[in-house]
Scaffold this motif. Structure first.
Motif, PDB file in Angstrom:
ATOM      1  N   LYS C 397       0.838  -1.203   0.000  1.00 35.60           N
ATOM      2  CA  LYS C 397       0.000   0.000   0.000  1.00 35.60           C
ATOM      3  C   LYS C 397       0.874   1.255   0.000  1.00 35.60           C
ATOM      4  O   LYS C 397       0.480   2.289  -0.541  1.00 35.60           O
ATOM      5  CB  LYS C 397      -0.927   0.006   1.220  1.00 35.60           C
ATOM      6  N   ILE C 400       1.695   2.648  -3.390  1.00 37.47           N
ATOM      7  CA  ILE C 400       0.709   3.516  -4.032  1.00 37.47           C
ATOM      8  C   ILE C 400       1.094   4.976  -3.851  1.00 37.47           C
ATOM      9  O   ILE C 400       1.009   5.777  -4.786  1.00 37.47           O
ATOM     10  CB  ILE C 400      -0.698   3.242  -3.453  1.00 37.47           C
ATOM     11  N   GLU C 402       3.950   6.136  -3.647  1.00 37.97           N
ATOM     12  CA  GLU C 402       5.106   6.446  -4.495  1.00 37.97           C
ATOM     13  C   GLU C 402       4.718   6.560  -5.962  1.00 37.97           C
ATOM     14  O   GLU C 402       5.567   6.787  -6.818  1.00 37.97           O
ATOM     15  CB  GLU C 402       6.175   5.344  -4.352  1.00 37.97           C
ATOM     16  N   GLY C 403       3.437   6.362  -6.258  1.00 39.53           N
ATOM     17  CA  GLY C 403       2.991   6.495  -7.643  1.00 39.53           C
ATOM     18  C   GLY C 403       2.961   5.188  -8.416  1.00 39.53           C
ATOM     19  O   GLY C 403       2.804   5.196  -9.634  1.00 39.53           O
ATOM     20  N   TYR C 404       3.076   4.069  -7.720  1.00 38.91           N
ATOM     21  CA  TYR C 404       3.073   2.774  -8.402  1.00 38.91           C
ATOM     22  C   TYR C 404       1.836   1.957  -8.039  1.00 38.91           C
ATOM     23  O   TYR C 404       1.273   2.111  -6.963  1.00 38.91           O
ATOM     24  CB  TYR C 404       4.310   1.954  -8.012  1.00 38.91           C
ATOM     25  N   HIS C 405       1.468   1.079  -8.953  1.00 38.99           N
ATOM     26  CA  HIS C 405       0.517   0.047  -8.579  1.00 38.99           C
ATOM     27  C   HIS C 405       1.290  -0.985  -7.760  1.00 38.99           C
ATOM     28  O   HIS C 405       2.432  -1.304  -8.091  1.00 38.99           O
ATOM     29  CB  HIS C 405      -0.084  -0.606  -9.820  1.00 38.99           C
ATOM     30  N   PRO C 406       0.693  -1.500  -6.700  1.00 40.39           N
ATOM     31  CA  PRO C 406       1.395  -2.533  -5.924  1.00 40.39           C
ATOM     32  C   PRO C 406       1.717  -3.766  -6.768  1.00 40.39           C
ATOM     33  O   PRO C 406       1.072  -4.023  -7.777  1.00 40.39           O
ATOM     34  CB  PRO C 406       0.387  -2.899  -4.829  1.00 40.39           C
ATOM     35  N   MET C 407       2.721  -4.490  -6.325  1.00 38.02           N
ATOM     36  CA  MET C 407       3.014  -5.796  -6.915  1.00 38.02           C
ATOM     37  C   MET C 407       1.976  -6.809  -6.433  1.00 38.02           C
ATOM     38  O   MET C 407       1.149  -6.514  -5.577  1.00 38.02           O
ATOM     39  CB  MET C 407       4.421  -6.260  -6.502  1.00 38.02           C
ATOM     40  N   MET C 409       0.663  -9.694  -4.204  1.00 33.41           N
ATOM     41  CA  MET C 409       0.996 -10.033  -2.814  1.00 33.41           C
ATOM     42  C   MET C 409       0.453 -11.404  -2.439  1.00 33.41           C
ATOM     43  O   MET C 409      -0.606 -11.792  -2.903  1.00 33.41           O
ATOM     44  CB  MET C 409       0.301  -9.058  -1.872  1.00 33.41           C
ATOM     45  N   PRO C 458      -2.513   3.762   1.849  1.00 34.49           N
ATOM     46  CA  PRO C 458      -2.005   4.913   1.105  1.00 34.49           C
ATOM     47  C   PRO C 458      -2.556   6.245   1.639  1.00 34.49           C
ATOM     48  O   PRO C 458      -3.709   6.311   2.054  1.00 34.49           O
ATOM     49  CB  PRO C 458      -2.531   4.672  -0.307  1.00 34.49           C
ATOM     50  N   ALA C 461      -4.210   8.600  -2.161  1.00 38.43           N
ATOM     51  CA  ALA C 461      -5.094   7.879  -3.079  1.00 38.43           C
ATOM     52  C   ALA C 461      -6.506   8.397  -2.833  1.00 38.43           C
ATOM     53  O   ALA C 461      -6.778   8.989  -1.790  1.00 38.43           O
ATOM     54  CB  ALA C 461      -5.004   6.380  -2.814  1.00 38.43           C
ATOM     55  N   LEU C 463      -9.097   6.935  -1.897  1.00 37.16           N
ATOM     56  CA  LEU C 463      -9.615   6.429  -0.629  1.00 37.16           C
ATOM     57  C   LEU C 463      -8.485   5.780   0.163  1.00 37.16           C
ATOM     58  O   LEU C 463      -7.470   5.376  -0.389  1.00 37.16           O
ATOM     59  CB  LEU C 463     -10.722   5.381  -0.870  1.00 37.16           C
ATOM     60  N   LYS C 464      -8.680   5.695   1.468  1.00 37.45           N
ATOM     61  CA  LYS C 464      -7.746   4.940   2.295  1.00 37.45           C
ATOM     62  C   LYS C 464      -8.188   3.478   2.326  1.00 37.45           C
ATOM     63  O   LYS C 464      -9.081   3.081   1.604  1.00 37.45           O
ATOM     64  CB  LYS C 464      -7.728   5.564   3.690  1.00 37.45           C
ATOM     65  N   ARG C 465      -7.577   2.691   3.204  1.00 33.73           N
ATOM     66  CA  ARG C 465      -7.890   1.255   3.158  1.00 33.73           C
ATOM     67  C   ARG C 465      -9.377   0.984   3.380  1.00 33.73           C
ATOM     68  O   ARG C 465      -9.991   1.541   4.269  1.00 33.73           O
ATOM     69  CB  ARG C 465      -7.065   0.530   4.210  1.00 33.73           C
ATOM     70  N   LEU C 466      -9.884   0.100   2.566  1.00 33.23           N
ATOM     71  CA  LEU C 466     -11.311  -0.183   2.618  1.00 33.23           C
ATOM     72  C   LEU C 466     -11.595  -1.375   3.509  1.00 33.23           C
ATOM     73  O   LEU C 466     -10.795  -2.312   3.605  1.00 33.23           O
ATOM     74  CB  LEU C 466     -11.841  -0.394   1.200  1.00 33.23           C
TER      75      LEU C 466
END
Lengths: 489, 456, 489, 456
Positions: C397, C400, C402-407, C409, C458, C461, C463-466
């Motif tokens: 997370k 995100i 840093e501007g990247y899509h996560p790998m 997991m 993040p 973004a 939204l934050k964590r859902l």
């Protein structure tokens, strides 16, 4: 996120295109081969897509949200227009192909001309001007040509103080002196002052109607009569035609020439500053002086009159290479056909309804400059910000944080700290109601001395306020490699 | 009405809030005599499906270039534009944005314009370029007016005979009501060097500028060096015109050859033929002349946090600030076309552009070779880029019509541009780009040979 | 900015389409007219464009930035493919038009089949499966059909522990028991365990190669031989074909069936979850059992074999209505033709090069799970986060921000806290270098106890964590009008 | 290579960083016997221009629907899709996104899927819908398997004769290796009611579900009420199939008529014909069955700040969590097609959809009227939506071919779907949508009358 320049991420050895191998062959360039390094970096296709996608994300368009930019008519841009403009039969044809192979294109021009002359009640239209200002040039040139044809070397064009800057610039371009006409307290041309200014040296007047205060010039017919009586011509800036299309024909107001911004009234995309298209409709008196080319109907179908006839042709000549903005003609005609006679009238009605709704709902929190009803835009000034420490500019920048594009500021020049709001007909009541609520809240905040909210705005944009003075004082107009890097290469 | 969000309920609610009885109330400032009560005599609104159908009908009545062997050029060129370009310029954030007067939310437009200005300046070999004008022809007219401002007191612009005839016409129109005097030399496609010699001979102390196109309308490439020298020796400026910017991937830049102002038609890169518009005027010059330039300029600056950003700048040249004292009345430019140019140029890069230019040139040398053997056909060019002219033993226009019947659009007969000049009636101007295949060239030369065998 | 649901901004009385008036006519609906309120709000066209434009702005795609999602092959999606797929001659044709009117479409299918069989070295391909998992179904059905044809009622499919979830699900769908095969310390199938598991009850094995740890199964030929010797078939999950295209032909490895995800190796857009396309190549032994339809060449041109022949036809039948994902065939074939034999080989090489570069550069700051070289993706586990209080999820997370899509997991399941990074061949060295720097910085921050940066991520973004638990416990799967509002209506 | 950012310099630098001598080093785990040293026997890379040209060549060999009077339906329908739809789905943020497993940066996809689920559930008249399956035919197969799970112990699915033959084929394939028994009733286009009667008669205590399509493959509309009642009375479920979802703008929904699971082909809304794919499987059911559903589901929730947001949910049904115990092996769905559906449906709205449906129906009534008077042609439908079947006095396939020669694509001969059934050889199935004009209908009926006058 900062997006670098292509010059910082690409280099000359990368490319995003594949081309057939050239192989060896004998050049015939006469020894003029280019040998310098051009400084044109290349990016692969994926890098290019990402770079320009990210740049786009730093932009605000009509698609992003409400864009109440007065005088600019930022309305919805339908995608069917983009689609048909890209049909190979319309986009992949050359302006100098044999006319027998472009009958459909010529038919588009003929039909667009028919719509424009019918909507304006004027007998003739020159399609070729490339934008509104170019249309003004076209109109004033026709006026000057007509005057010269009767041996009348008038020197002055009258322009109201509230006019777009293009009006005086155009008049000057055509060799005229510009004389300003003041506005009256109603925000309209001062008829008495106008009449006093008229005389044998006046070539004509350039008037915007509805004017840049968003008001219909009530005396327009009297103005036209007075100008004509004084031997001049009446040029109308048609930037605001959106307000009256289908309800008022400029031809019925005594106008001699008027340009039509296809990107305003007829919804061709603004594109971040162009391309535009500015056809000019002409009265019977001016029609013979209009520029070539024209589409005409001959025995073997449609053809283009691209040259002045040898004798007696009064056209003032050619304004532009080829035949004008075909791509925009297609979009505008598609828009007109989509709306039809009924829909276009509704356009004007809804545009005016929306503007008056805003004017009415915001009147208690902001200060309208003139009594209503307005036409397609509502003009406010900065009296409601008096003593708050918040300027029109600050107020506008704070709108960005609310998710809106700012309104037009400091124009027209006839009121102090002007704020010109044009909703257009393509905004819903929901959108307007939300906007009204935001504006009221901002006005209240200004009065409640929440000055920081304004003077530091925008807070939620890719950049904060930019230093325009610095840009102008030490202009950096292109990228140059940093010294160290250049030396290393 | 699919574009109008209100229904009657909405409209009634809004009128009532305003306190208006009907919409007519809001139009009460219109003089009664000018109020239209009835609908105008035009068709009623149409569904999207019907509109789509109507435009497909228009399109069907045209012959798109892709369907024929295609040699039409003469100021507008058919190149392959990568699909990426058209995809990106249609992103709503670009397509539906306004002129970037609010830089905080227009950095997308401003940054690409800064990239565009740099690309254009480098390509044309100049210090600075503006953010585009309408097209090449109006850019040429603006250049003449700018030269007039710079060389105060001088009133004569001399246009070379090889300048595109529409550009000459436009220059005449744009200077018609000023005190500028435009001298147009006669076209001489059979004598390219003579054209330059006559131009140099015509320069005098009242000359503000000479205007030279290269490659010229007939395809001849010119070395601008001697002309620049001659002009500068007399205190005049050299305005160079390029109608095929792809040529600059192979040919020395006008700036390098000494031009003071370079204007070009940028359509070739990123933009379709579009039956003549919208196109893209490129305009570049020396740094010292920047405050005399027309059109918008984007400059680099910083924001309140010190971050790099871009703004419209030097706008005291422009009409919205200076009104009648502006350098030009221009307002709108060719924003979206310049974006297309910038993206296509970014995809090409220097290496790609060089290769593209050589491909174009190669096909032209093949065309010349193919045409040279045909009886009654004389190729006039010794140095050229992607376009050549031929003198036929008969009028060119009917030959072009005859070839169109064989699915070959063979180029532009000079009579289309100079209908009154009998000496040009037999001249045909043919362009080749990377889209012209060897098969197309063979088809043309076979068909032309066939036609030329017929008795006059 | 919160974007409301269409149900909150639209209503049944608004519409964004214009249609011809229907007028009165006699219905022939047999009294089955719909009378209920459907609850389908309409929006005008401008509102619709803005709503979905704004929604799109809450999404991250390949065009937005680097998308190192292991196992998913998120590579550049060329726009020329989108363009040609929309040519009316390819998009506006019906699957049941007379075959004489769709010869070009059948040629696309024929040519795609030729490319796929040549690239895989397999004699036959079934194009119709609609996605990778559907392709698996196709392959296992062919295996079961072939076994049944020889009267062999085997009951077990072997699946490595590291497999995609679709593998066991597919086997179960076809009535097989699934038996897991463990991995060895190298991250590959334990050959001894596999051989021990083989027997007369084993119908076959489903193996991914390169496997989901990003490694090439070194023993693959020996595995194939062992399976064949035991009378079973070898199904290969081709999700990772991108790593070997043009360098290794699955046909040379002893594979009997393999699906190919056109949206992975051949770049058809993922589209937020589909549509996919999963053609399956077959060995000679399985080819007769492949599903209909097939394109074949006849005397009057190409035609479709849409039905099983009356006698002796071994095809297991039809998997789907019509002929599969034509739109995807066009895009994939355009991609193949663009790359050619040379470019496709380069695809594999650059994909593997990029992954190894990341593996190498990140090895000191993160913990690679296995020794290299890897193929197209690099697998790390969470040992480097030990005792930091930062989990794999937290780390992802933070990417995100840093501007990247996560790998990817927690997959594959064979290592603890897996992080699977797949750069693909369409990322530049610049992008990889920036990513490496970001990942190193994040790893350092985790070790430096900057825990908040992770557990709250993040931060930047929409939204934050859902709360996923809440979503699953009290599922709200469609919009319903608030009570008060409903009562009021 | 325009899609590959590396040049040789980059590659060398990276190999050197890794410490590999060559790229072959990185492929050393591949058994030597399987390493390809040479290029495969396929063409080399091509420029975009060449690729574009090749696909235009493919396209030219097809007859697009727009060029003919077009009556082909039978499970795939040609409707006008607004240009807005295709524009929006091509935005990179939608087009190039992955499955929304990271909800913080995928709310765009998740929110439209939630809108989609709501639209589908409401349209089909059900409590809940999933986020799409591959297409209507596989959705139908999944429904049968789901009914089997719900009615544990029951093993027989009965398919009505009017079910699209491909759907029946797919159902047989999907159940082939389970213990399900699929009974397909024979098609009887001349006797729509008989089809329903036989279906009801076939239901027994071992029946898990009955599968009924309406409008059925021959265009007959069915009242599902009596079938639902009969099925429920025996403890079986009713699976309803809709291949033309536009019909639901005019016809009572299957959910309202008592269906337990409703599946549909959603292509008609927002999606092109595409020669058969990609299409869009719609799947809806009762709330109580939700945990037995296949495919992805989006649910509403809140984020850490309490803001509303959406996530994929109930994924314990799915293969990536449950592996061999999942409700289906499905992974990919039809994301982008569902976006197109949602946008088109949003543009239509309830009013637009009703009107569109009635326009479709009106044209079908006009088609029926036009065909009814032709000798040798018998229209079989009394209640229908936008499709009718006719029985000719001769085989239908050659008639269709003959009409194709006259620029009329007249529909689907039933023999294309049932080549072995001689009783259907003379049946022709014709669809009309809003894209079929009165002129098209007249052209068809004139040409058909002409052909039917010829002796057999």
């Amino acid at each position: 996120l900062v997006e670098p320049l292509i010059f910082e991420i690409g280099d000359a050895r990368h490319s995003g295109v594949d081309l057939e191998d050239v192989g060896d062959f004998d050049h015939a360039l006469g020894g003029l081969e280019r040998e310098d390094r051009m400084g044109l970096p290349g990016l692969s296709e994926p890098e290019t897509v990402r770079h320009y996608t990210r740049l786009s994300q730093k932009n605000y368009g009509i698609d992003s949200g409400f864009f109440p930019l007065g005088s600019c008519t930022m309305k919805h841009n339908p995608r069917i227009n983009e689609k048909v403009a890209r049909l190979p039969g319309l986009a992949d044809i050359h302006p100098l192909q044999p006319e027998s192979t472009v009958q459909g294109a010529l038919a588009v021009m003929r039909d667009l001309a028919h719509w424009l002359t019918t909507l304006t009640g004027m007998p003739s239209v020159a399609l070729s001007p490339k934008a509104g200002a170019h249309g003004e040039l076209c109109g004033i040139m026709a006026i000057r040509s007509a005057l010269e044809a009767r041996g009348d070397a008038r020197k002055v064009i009258l322009v109201p103080e509230s006019a777009h800057g293009t009006n005086p610039a155009t008049a000057a371009f055509c060799g005229y002196q510009v004389k300003a006409i003041p506005a009256n307290d109603d925000g309209r041309v001062d008829l008495a002052a106008l009449k006093a200014a008229l005389g044998p040296d006046v070539a004509g007047i350039m008037l915007t109607n509805p004017n840049t205060c968003g008001l219909f010039e009530r005396d327009i017919i009297e103005i036209a009569d007075a100008v004509h009586e004084a031997g001049g011509f009446f040029y109308c800036d048609g930037a605001n035609f959106n307000a009256i299309v289908g309800r008022v024909r400029p031809g019925d107001l005594g106008i001699d020439a008027m340009h039509i911004n296809l990107h305003k009234t007829f919804s061709t995309p603004h594109g971040g500053g162009g391309p535009g298209s500015g056809p000019v409709v002409f009265s019977k008196a001016l029609a013979p002086y209009a520029p070539i080319p024209f589409v005409e109907e001959g025995e073997e179908g449609l053809f283009l009159r691209e040259h002045k006839a040898a004798e007696g042709d009064k056209s003032f000549g050619r304004l532009v290479a080829f035949h004008g903005q075909m791509g925009m003609y297609v979009r505008a005609l598609a828009y007109m056909m989509s709306h039809g006679a009924d829909g276009l009238r509704q356009v004007a009605e809804d545009a005016v309804l929306n503007a008056n709704y805003l004017l009415h709902e915001l009147a208690s929190d902001m200060t309208p400059s003139f009594e209503g009803p307005c036409m397609h835009e509502a003009l406010f000034d900065d009296r409601f910000l008096k003593d708050t420490g918040v300027s029109t500019l600050d107020f506008a920048k704070a709108m960005i944080d609310e998710g809106y594009h700012p309104m037009t500021m400091y124009f027209p020049l006839v009121v102090h700290g002007a704020m010109l709001i044009e909703p257009t007909e393509t905004e819903s009541k929901d959108t307007l109601d939300q906007f009204i609520a935001s504006m009221r809240a901002l006005a209240k905040a200004a009065r409640a001395d929440e000055t920081d909210r304004f003077t530091g705005a925008p807070y939620f944009a890719p950049l904060k306020r930019l230093d325009e003075t610095r840009a102008a004082r030490q202009p950096i107009l292109k990228w140059t490699a940093p010294q160290s890097q250049e030396a290393a290469e | 009405m699919r574009y109008l969000p209100h229904n009657e309920t909405d409209r009634r609610a809004m009128l009532s809030a305003i306190g208006a009885k009907s919409i007519d109330d809001l139009f009460r400032d219109v003089p009664p005599a000018a109020r239209l009560d009835a609908l105008l005599d035009l068709p009623l609104h149409k569904s999207e499906m019907e509109v789509d159908r109507l435009f497909r009908d228009y399109a069907r009545q045209n012959v798109p270039a892709a369907e024929h062997a295609f040699f039409v050029g003469c100021g507008a060129y058919r190149h392959h534009v990568p699909a990426t370009v058209d995809h990106l310029i249609q992103r709503g954030e670009f397509l539906t944005a306004y002129t970037p007067y609010q830089p905080e939310i227009a950095q997308g437009t401003l940054q690409y314009l800064f990239e565009f200005q740099t690309q254009v300046a480098n390509l044309l070999g100049c210090d600075v370029a503006n953010a585009s004008l309408y097209d090449g022809s109006t850019a040429c007219g603006e250049a003449i007016l700018m030269a007039r401002r710079i060389t105060r007191g001088r009133k004569r612009a001399i246009l070379a005979g090889g300048l595109h005839s529409h550009y000459g016409d436009v220059a005449q129109t744009m200077t018609r009501f000023g005190d500028e005097d435009v001298v147009r030399l006669a076209p001489s496609p059979d004598d390219a060097q003579g054209d330059m010699d006559r131009l140099i001979a015509a320069i005098d102390d009242n000359t503000s500028c000479v205007v030279v196109q290269t490659p010229d309308m007939f395809g001849h490439l010119h070395d601008l060096g001697p002309i620049a020298e001659a002009a500068h020796a007399k205190g005049a400026l050299l305005v160079a015109v390029v109608t095929e910017v792809v040529s600059l991937g192979a040919v020395r830049s006008p700036g390098e050859m000494g031009a003071d102002i370079v204007v070009a038609e940028g359509q070739s890169i990123g933009n379709s033929l579009n039956f003549g518009g919208p196109y893209l005027g490129l305009f570049a010059t020396r740094a010292k002349f920047v405050r005399q330039m027309p059109g918008r300029l984007v400059g680099e600056t910083v924001d309140a946090d010190g971050q790099r950003g871009f703004v419209l700048t030097l706008s005291t040249r422009e009409q919205h600030i200076r009104r009648e004292k502006a350098t030009s009345n221009i307002c709108t430019n060719s924003g979206l076309c310049s974006l297309a140019f910038t993206i296509h140029m970014t995809l090409l890069g220097e290496e790609g552009l060089r290769k593209l230019a050589l491909l174009n040139h190669r096909q032209a040398t093949r065309l010349k070779a193919a045409l040279s053997g045909i009886k009654g056909v004389k190729v006039l060019n010794s140095q050229f880029f992607n376009e050549v002219s031929v003198r036929l033993d008969r009028p060119a226009a009917p030959v072009v019509e005859a070839l169109a019947g064989r699915k070959i659009l063979a180029g532009v007969p000079a009579s289309r541009l100079y209908p009154d000049r009998d000496d040009l009636a037999n001249i045909l101007i043919l362009a080749t780009t990377e889209t012209v295949s060897d098969g197309d060239i063979a088809a043309l030369s076979d068909a032309l040979a066939d036609i030329m065998q017929a008795e006059l």
